[in-house]
Design an enzyme around this catalytic site. Structure first.
Site, PDB file in Angstrom:
ATOM      1  N   TYR A  40      -3.642 -80.128 -16.058  1.00 34.95           N
ATOM      2  CA  TYR A  40      -2.472 -80.777 -15.214  1.00 34.95           C
ATOM      3  C   TYR A  40      -2.854 -82.290 -14.914  1.00 34.95           C
ATOM      4  O   TYR A  40      -3.890 -82.711 -15.079  1.00 34.95           O
ATOM      5  CB  TYR A  40      -2.940 -80.327 -13.677  1.00 34.95           C
ATOM      6  CG  TYR A  40      -2.254 -78.804 -13.395  1.00 34.95           C
ATOM      7  CD1 TYR A  40      -1.095 -78.505 -13.022  1.00 34.95           C
ATOM      8  CD2 TYR A  40      -3.139 -77.588 -13.899  1.00 34.95           C
ATOM      9  CE1 TYR A  40      -0.610 -77.020 -12.779  1.00 34.95           C
ATOM     10  CE2 TYR A  40      -2.757 -76.353 -13.838  1.00 34.95           C
ATOM     11  CZ  TYR A  40      -1.288 -76.045 -13.041  1.00 34.95           C
ATOM     12  OH  TYR A  40      -0.924 -74.951 -13.023  1.00 34.95           O
ATOM     13  N   ASP A  60       2.808 -74.445  -7.708  1.00 31.19           N
ATOM     14  CA  ASP A  60       3.167 -74.572  -6.187  1.00 31.19           C
ATOM     15  C   ASP A  60       4.720 -75.188  -5.882  1.00 31.19           C
ATOM     16  O   ASP A  60       5.140 -75.757  -6.813  1.00 31.19           O
ATOM     17  CB  ASP A  60       2.120 -75.165  -5.379  1.00 31.19           C
ATOM     18  CG  ASP A  60       0.790 -74.664  -5.226  1.00 31.19           C
ATOM     19  OD1 ASP A  60       0.678 -73.460  -5.529  1.00 31.19           O
ATOM     20  OD2 ASP A  60      -0.301 -75.300  -5.166  1.00 31.19           O
TER      21      ASP A  60
END
Length: 266
Positions: free
Chosen positions: A109, A56
């Site tokens: 992540y 993102d």
């Protein structure tokens, strides 16, 4: 086919995926390939091209992985010669056939959560209950493919909780919404009973809805492939380390300046 590892500072970009009117990591990469003559001006994307994930806006990476049909001379240092300083290629691997998205067996992540008041053990309890296979429909805006198998851990580092999550793939905003949820329960803003509600068929909305945590503290730290052997380009890796050392020094300096101002305001 050649696979490349990319590290980048996500702050200057509107996400990874190419968009026609704003700067993105992928769009910048394609511009570099056109400059090198690997991608023709009228081609939409390189032959065989795919990427491991679409981070993102504001999200950074150390292990973003792309694959494409590449000439022998296209090395990480050759890419870095035309890429801007905010993106660095640092390793590559050659393979007969490769799809950076579909061939990935795991992704990782890491989120740097500033939460000095959070109870670390309570945060770990939440994550343990979220681990395993669940329907995470309350943790993503996606309305399909929301069943994921999640693993991870949380470590305390001073005022920060380091939240690391691993899965075969992630729905949109899944990591950032999990971080928000963990923080809310760990600080007492939400009860542990909310875990069962969040994982149930009930749709949480309004005050009970789970918002995405800010993007900037999130980093794509790992993408695993079976049988793919990446070779680190020492010169390119040194360039990548220099980039992030400069960013770290700048941020540390800004933090000290802000602290000085804060201390002197009576």
């Amino acid at each position: 086919m050649r696979a490349f590892r990319l590290a980048y500072d996500g702050r200057p970009f509107h996400g990874f995926q190419r968009q026609p009117t704003v700067p993105t990591v992928e769009g910048t990469l394609f511009d570099a390939l056109r400059e090198l003559g690997v991608l023709d001006p009228d081609e939409r994307k390189p032959s065989g091209y795919a990427a491991a994930g679409r981070t993102d806006r504001g999200v950074s990476a150390v292990a973003q992985t792309i694959g494409l049909a590449a000439p022998e001379w296209l090395t990480p240092r050759a890419l870095n010669g035309v890429l801007p300083g905010s993106i660095r290629a640092w390793a590559h691997a050659d393979t007969e056939s490769f799809h950076a998205t579909h061939d990935a067996v795991a992704r990782e992540y890491t989120y740097q959560l500033h939460a000095p008041a959070a109870d670390g053990e309570r945060a770990r309890t939440v994550l343990r209950r979220l681990a395993g296979e669940h329907d995470f429909h309350n943790f993503t805006p996606d309305d399909h493919n929301t069943i994921r198998t999640l693993a991870g851990e949380i470590e305390r580092d001073g005022e920060f909780l380091i939240v690391t999550l691993r899965a075969g793939g992630f729905s949109r905003q899944l990591v950032r919404r999990i971080v928000t949820f963990v923080r809310n329960v760990a600080t007492g803003d939400a009860s542990l009973s909310m875990v069962d509600r969040a994982l149930s068929d009930e749709t949480l909305s309004g005050p009970d809805g789970i918002a995405a945590a800010p993007a900037a503290p999130l980093v794509l730290t790992g993408v695993d492939y079976s049988g793919l052997d990446f070779r680190v380009d020492s010169e390119a890796a040194a360039s990548a380390r220099e980039l992030f050392e400069n960013i770290r020094t700048e941020a540390t300096t800004r933090a000290r300046v802000a602290g000085e101002i804060e201390q002197r305001i009576e």
